[in-house]
Motif scaffolding. Structure first.
Motif, PDB file in Angstrom:
ATOM      1  N   ARG A   7       0.826  -1.208   0.000  1.00  0.00           N
ATOM      2  CA  ARG A   7       0.000   0.000   0.000  1.00  0.00           C
ATOM      3  C   ARG A   7       0.860   1.258   0.000  1.00  0.00           C
ATOM      4  N   ILE A  15       0.370  13.368   0.845  1.00  0.00           N
ATOM      5  CA  ILE A  15      -0.188  12.079   1.214  1.00  0.00           C
ATOM      6  C   ILE A  15      -0.621  12.107   2.678  1.00  0.00           C
ATOM      7  N   ALA A  46       0.563   4.144  -2.745  1.00  0.00           N
ATOM      8  CA  ALA A  46       0.248   5.513  -2.321  1.00  0.00           C
ATOM      9  C   ALA A  46       1.239   6.503  -2.927  1.00  0.00           C
ATOM     10  N   ALA A  55      -2.724   7.015   4.969  1.00  0.00           N
ATOM     11  CA  ALA A  55      -2.506   6.292   3.721  1.00  0.00           C
ATOM     12  C   ALA A  55      -1.114   5.677   3.666  1.00  0.00           C
TER      13      ALA A  55
END
Length: 242
Positions: free
Chosen positions: A133, A236, A137, A240
């Motif tokens: 992830r 970001i 991201a 996340a």
């Protein structure tokens, strides 16, 4: 000739079959996946990781080295092995991404293995770039800001090149290796950034303390400093990145 049909020989067929055979063993597959952390492992470390005897592991490593998938170095009495190059890492990761999830497998795993798997899914190194992830991201943020293009294959834009330079991330040429390349993520089933730019971003993130390794495996996590910097550089959200 068989049944009146003439077989057309392809000189690549035997080599392709031999290469496929190197992957067609679970112990060898375990070793190749472990070495995706980009580091050299001793034969003993790999034997313990794979849960096999040292003599058995040595035989498997010999086949992988002879087949060109691994390179080996010897220091004193220790034998170190690593993936031969980035192309091998790409091949292993691409094949792993095509393995379908096994229904009910998570329930059968131990708590420790399940926790390790969850950490890998959150963030990990994929040979020399970031995946999971976390990798997705970063890739999405670079794309959303026009720094990376994915519409015609992965490519850094001019603003993207400027962003890497401003962030202090050197994009030294990688020979024939592409500057940016998409690598299919086996947990997210989407491509993350690889190539020279992906490797440089990963190396800088670890060196600058934006990310840190979890234990001795491939899993990584974003530090508080990393959350602050990546929020400022790419917008970001911290949730996340974890």
């Amino acid at each position: 000739m068989l049944g009146g049909m003439t077989r057309i020989e392809d000189p690549r067929a035997a080599g392709l079959a031999a290469l496929a055979g190197l992957f067609a063993d679970e112990t060898r597959a375990v070793c190749l996946l472990a070495l995706l952390d980009g580091r050299a492992w001793t034969a003993g470390e790999l034997a313990r990781h794979a849960g096999v005897a040292a003599s058995t592991l040595s035989e498997h490593l010999g086949k992988l080295v002879a087949g060109g998938l691994l390179a080996e170095d010897r220091q004193g009495r220790h034998r170190y092995v690593r993936l031969a190059d980035a192309r091998v890492a790409t091949l292993v990761e691409d094949l792993a991404a095509r393995v379908p999830p096994v229904a009910g497998r998570e329930a059968a795993r131990s708590l420790r293995a399940s926790s390790a798997g969850a950490a890998m899914a959150r963030g990990r190194t994929c040979y020399d770039h970031l995946a999971g992830r976390l990798g997705i991201a970063l890739t999405d943020a670079l794309t959303a800001r026009g720094l990376l293009r994915q519409d015609t294959g992965f490519a850094l834009t001019d603003p993207g090149l400027e962003w890497f330079a401003a962030a202090g991330i050197s994009l030294a040429p990688g020979g024939r290796r592409p500057l940016a390349r998409g690598c299919l993520d086996w947990t997210e089933r989407r491509p993350h950034l690889a190539g020279v730019a992906g490797a440089a971003l990963c190396r800088h993130a670890l060196d600058a303390g934006w990310c840190e390794r979890i234990g001795s495996g491939r899993a990584v996590r974003v530090t508080r400093e990393g959350q602050r910097v990546l929020s400022a550089l790419l917008g970001i959200a911290p949730d996340a990145l974890g």
